[in-house]
Design a protein around this motif. Structure first.
Motif, short mmCIF file in Angstrom:
data_model
loop_
_atom_site.label_atom_id
_atom_site.label_comp_id
_atom_site.label_asym_id
_atom_site.label_seq_id
_atom_site.Cartn_x
_atom_site.Cartn_y
_atom_site.Cartn_z
N ASN A 16 -22.27 -40.63 37.97
CA ASN A 16 -21.75 -41.14 38.78
C ASN A 16 -20.37 -42.03 38.36
OD1 ASN A 16 -23.46 -40.19 40.46
ND2 ASN A 16 -24.50 -41.93 40.93
N ASP A 17 -20.64 -42.69 37.26
CA ASP A 17 -19.51 -43.63 36.53
C ASP A 17 -18.30 -42.67 36.20
OD1 ASP A 17 -20.90 -46.04 36.84
OD2 ASP A 17 -21.74 -45.75 35.21
N LEU A 18 -18.68 -41.54 35.79
CA LEU A 18 -17.53 -40.52 35.51
C LEU A 18 -17.02 -39.96 36.50
CD1 LEU A 18 -15.99 -38.86 33.30
CD2 LEU A 18 -17.84 -37.28 33.54
N ALA A 19 -17.61 -39.58 37.48
CA ALA A 19 -16.89 -39.10 38.75
C ALA A 19 -16.17 -40.07 39.44
CB ALA A 19 -18.11 -38.83 39.70
N ARG A 20 -16.48 -41.38 39.38
CA ARG A 20 -15.69 -42.29 40.11
C ARG A 20 -14.25 -42.52 38.97
NH1 ARG A 20 -19.01 -46.19 40.04
NH2 ARG A 20 -20.23 -45.66 41.75
N GLN A 21 -14.59 -42.38 37.87
CA GLN A 21 -13.45 -42.68 36.89
C GLN A 21 -12.48 -41.60 37.06
OE1 GLN A 21 -14.62 -42.83 32.81
NE2 GLN A 21 -12.26 -42.91 32.06
N VAL A 22 -12.72 -40.22 37.26
CA VAL A 22 -12.10 -39.09 37.48
C VAL A 22 -11.15 -39.39 38.93
CG1 VAL A 22 -12.11 -36.71 37.91
CG2 VAL A 22 -13.41 -37.68 36.08
#
Length: 108
Positions: free
Chosen positions: A80-86
């Protein structure tokens, strides 16, 4: 519960689109995330009529403006952190981004 983040990218500028896709792919690889895609849709050719006046007289037209739209779709599973970053990337002008989040329940 697992979250799947679907990212849909569209642009008439193919090199800019490919740069964004490469940036997302390399970020996912660095983080060790499961990335599905990019999946390419066939290019879509669009024609836009151009009228010589705003009066609504459709008989007076310039040649239609035509352009191609390229589409790529990707999915990030979990992370989820990567998805938010993207989703917070500073995307270039001309690249349209849609992000959709789906919650998937595990079968017991």
């Amino acid at each position: 519960m697992t979250f799947v983040t679907r990212i849909r990218l569209q642009s008439g500028n193919r090199p800019a689109l490919e740069n964004v896709v490469d940036e997302i792919r390399s970020t996912a690889e660095r983080k060790g995330a499961e990335l599905r895609g990019p999946h390419s849709a066939p290019p879509e050719r669009l024609d836009v009529p151009q009228y010589k006046s705003t009066s609504g007289n459709e008989t007076r037209q310039f040649r239609s403006w035509d352009y191609t739209v390229y589409t790529r779709q990707m999915e990030i599973v979990g992370h989820n952190d990567l998805a938010r970053q993207v989703a917070e990337f500073d995307f270039p002008d001309g690249v349209h981004v849609e992000v959709e989040l789906e919650q998937i329940e595990q079968m017991a």
